[in-house]
Write a protein that holds these residues in place. Structure first.
Motif, PDB file in Angstrom:
ATOM      1  N   GLU B 230       0.896  -1.283  -0.100  1.00 28.31           N
ATOM      2  CA  GLU B 230       0.041   0.005   0.078  1.00 28.31           C
ATOM      3  C   GLU B 230       0.971   1.222  -0.081  1.00 28.31           C
ATOM      4  O   GLU B 230       0.721   2.311  -0.745  1.00 28.31           O
ATOM      5  N   GLU B 231       2.118   1.257   1.053  1.00 28.08           N
ATOM      6  CA  GLU B 231       2.693   2.480   1.107  1.00 28.08           C
ATOM      7  C   GLU B 231       3.573   2.600  -0.197  1.00 28.08           C
ATOM      8  O   GLU B 231       3.640   3.731  -0.688  1.00 28.08           O
ATOM      9  N   ARG B 232       3.845   1.416  -1.146  1.00 29.82           N
ATOM     10  CA  ARG B 232       4.652   1.757  -2.297  1.00 29.82           C
ATOM     11  C   ARG B 232       3.960   2.169  -3.184  1.00 29.82           C
ATOM     12  O   ARG B 232       4.282   3.255  -4.000  1.00 29.82           O
ATOM     13  N   GLU B 233       2.642   1.730  -3.274  1.00 27.38           N
ATOM     14  CA  GLU B 233       1.676   2.223  -4.352  1.00 27.38           C
ATOM     15  C   GLU B 233       1.543   3.613  -4.218  1.00 27.38           C
ATOM     16  O   GLU B 233       1.501   4.406  -5.182  1.00 27.38           O
ATOM     17  N   ARG B 234       1.165   4.314  -2.846  1.00 27.60           N
ATOM     18  CA  ARG B 234       1.116   5.550  -2.591  1.00 27.60           C
ATOM     19  C   ARG B 234       2.135   6.504  -3.279  1.00 27.60           C
ATOM     20  O   ARG B 234       2.319   7.304  -3.622  1.00 27.60           O
ATOM     21  N   GLN B 235       3.445   5.673  -2.901  1.00 30.41           N
ATOM     22  CA  GLN B 235       4.864   6.607  -2.929  1.00 30.41           C
ATOM     23  C   GLN B 235       4.790   6.811  -4.716  1.00 30.41           C
ATOM     24  O   GLN B 235       5.127   7.924  -5.020  1.00 30.41           O
ATOM     25  N   VAL B 236       4.529   5.651  -5.311  1.00 29.66           N
ATOM     26  CA  VAL B 236       4.813   5.510  -6.702  1.00 29.66           C
ATOM     27  C   VAL B 236       3.755   6.286  -7.422  1.00 29.66           C
ATOM     28  O   VAL B 236       4.015   7.270  -8.340  1.00 29.66           O
ATOM     29  N   GLN B 237       2.490   6.229  -6.860  1.00 30.59           N
ATOM     30  CA  GLN B 237       1.566   7.135  -7.524  1.00 30.59           C
ATOM     31  C   GLN B 237       1.737   8.701  -7.656  1.00 30.59           C
ATOM     32  O   GLN B 237       1.457   9.249  -8.449  1.00 30.59           O
ATOM     33  N   GLY B 238       2.329   9.313  -6.581  1.00 31.03           N
ATOM     34  CA  GLY B 238       2.748  10.364  -6.315  1.00 31.03           C
ATOM     35  C   GLY B 238       3.510  10.840  -7.422  1.00 31.03           C
ATOM     36  O   GLY B 238       3.573  12.179  -7.787  1.00 31.03           O
ATOM     37  N   ASP B 239       4.345  10.086  -7.902  1.00 36.79           N
ATOM     38  CA  ASP B 239       5.347  10.240  -8.822  1.00 36.79           C
ATOM     39  C   ASP B 239       4.771   9.975 -10.392  1.00 36.79           C
ATOM     40  O   ASP B 239       5.368  10.415 -11.481  1.00 36.79           O
ATOM     41  N   MET B 240       3.623   9.296 -10.664  1.00 40.59           N
ATOM     42  CA  MET B 240       3.355   8.894 -11.825  1.00 40.59           C
ATOM     43  C   MET B 240       2.582   9.815 -12.709  1.00 40.59           C
ATOM     44  O   MET B 240       1.738  10.762 -11.957  1.00 40.59           O
ATOM     45  N   PRO B 241       2.484   9.809 -13.889  1.00 40.98           N
ATOM     46  CA  PRO B 241       1.719  10.662 -14.607  1.00 40.98           C
ATOM     47  C   PRO B 241       0.233  10.251 -14.367  1.00 40.98           C
ATOM     48  O   PRO B 241       0.058   9.078 -14.311  1.00 40.98           O
ATOM     49  N   ALA B 242      -0.560  11.228 -14.602  1.00 38.31           N
ATOM     50  CA  ALA B 242      -2.306  10.876 -14.322  1.00 38.31           C
ATOM     51  C   ALA B 242      -2.467   9.695 -15.224  1.00 38.31           C
ATOM     52  O   ALA B 242      -3.242   8.854 -14.715  1.00 38.31           O
TER      53      ALA B 242
END
Lengths: 247, 247
Positions: B230-242
């Protein structure tokens, strides 16, 4: 193409020397933490000490953090110092070693989790002791780390040989537990849990062997992975001084 | 701090570009060989095909050789090209990935050895199929390699999630085999062998997950090992294009 402890860290930059020395000592520190984890996991298993087991499970976070720090340290040195030859081999060996240390930590955690599982399983009968096997595995890691610290190929080769003793002990425990299961099927869940613990200890021996192999690569620039013990002893002896260096 | 496939290999030196491209394709080649080993091991297990099993055991030598070659290739590039930033992360990820691929190869070999063992053990009753679990594990490796090839963080995150399915399947097979053992202790040796095979397949899922984590590190420069999904999905999504990039 052999390399002694003193050949690493002789650079014009005093700071670079210090960085390599720090890296080595951080690996040994991580190794020490992992050794402690194994020792505690074995004590927890032998004494059925769930409190100690829980502390081993919690302690794995520290091991994981040490892995990440060491990988970052290696990245930083690679980027800034562009190491060559023996220094590059040191970094390479550290990157590999750290992975094995982390996985040894996982195995110690696995043993500790078994202790917590076993607390809920009715003890069918007296357990075979795993103290001896656990001590063998822990000593193997200790020897591999010692070989790393002293860049001692002879000690690294001993790790290879002694891993066979861990394997033999594992086979004996496995056979004993299988006998229990056959004699009384009510012991199956209990015995399987003990088998997981024994297998985890056996894997610690394998990872220690990996670390010993990186030491040989580090010192001699020869990759001895996937080579039989006899073959690598032959290879290594061709390169060794008649008298192994005293330390 | 994100990195696309095209950001690697844009160097003044055409030869350096080629070296990095070769490295990537050699990893994928090794991955393909290991995938084949898994597929063959599963077929050998399901069909009781000892000839195919023996060829998997023999094939592990090739996997080991590929590991040594790739490590050497990484060492060479580090020494000659002194890579920085994204290129350095690529080398780092390859060094780690190759270790996991080699160990996946070991697990495939372990499954194959089980087939050879089982040939000597009287089949007590019909076996639980491991085809589904094996296919899940193999697809996981395939997806991890695909994520590596395309530097696709979204795919890497899927590997994480899907590993849970492998674990669940493993638990189900384990429970079933334990029931067999309890019902009929004569099946214990046979069932334990099958448990080793199931566990080896489960470990393939873990190693594939490791590879997926290196991909995230490679692309984002963020180390997501030892962080919850969960934490890494959150981290990664912060960086991902929409919109995730279409490939």
């Amino acid at each position: 193409m052999t390399l002694g402890k003193d050949d690493i860290g002789h650079h014009i930059s005093q700071q670079y020397n210090q960085e390599l020395e720090n890296l080595r000592s951080h690996v040994l520190h991580m190794g020490g933490v992992v050794e402690r984890q194994i020792a505690d996991a074995i004590s927890a298993l032998e004494d059925g000490d769930t409190q100690l087991a829980a502390s081993v499970v919690g302690g794995d976070l520290q091991v994981n953090a040490l892995e990440l720090n060491l990988d970052e340290e290696c990245s930083r040195i690679l980027a800034r110092r562009q190491p060559a030859a023996g220094d590059l081999r040191l970094i390479f060996a550290v990157i590999k070693t750290v992975t094995d240390l982390e996985r040894i930590g996982d195995q110690a955690e696995r043993v500790a989790r078994t202790v917590l599982e076993l607390a809920n399983v009715e003890p069918g009968r007296s357990r075979p002791t795993m103290r001896h096997m656990g001590d063998l595995a822990r000593r193997l890691l200790n020897k591999a780390l010692d070989a790393f610290a002293r860049m001692d190929v002879a000690a690294a080769l001993e790790v290879e040989r002694e891993d066979l003793a861990v394997d033999k002990e594992y086979e004996a425990i496995l056979r004993q537990l299988m006998t229990y299961m056959m004699e009384d099927p009510r012991t199956i869940t209990w015995a399987l849990n003990l088998i997981w613990a024994a297998r985890a200890l056996e894997r610690i021996g394998d990872h220690s062997k990996n670390i010993a192999e990186y030491v040989i690569y580090l010192v001699q620039g020869k990759d001895v992975r996937h080579v039989s013990i006899e073959e690598r002893e032959r290879q290594v002896q061709g390169d060794m001084p008649a008298q192994p260096p005293t330390v």
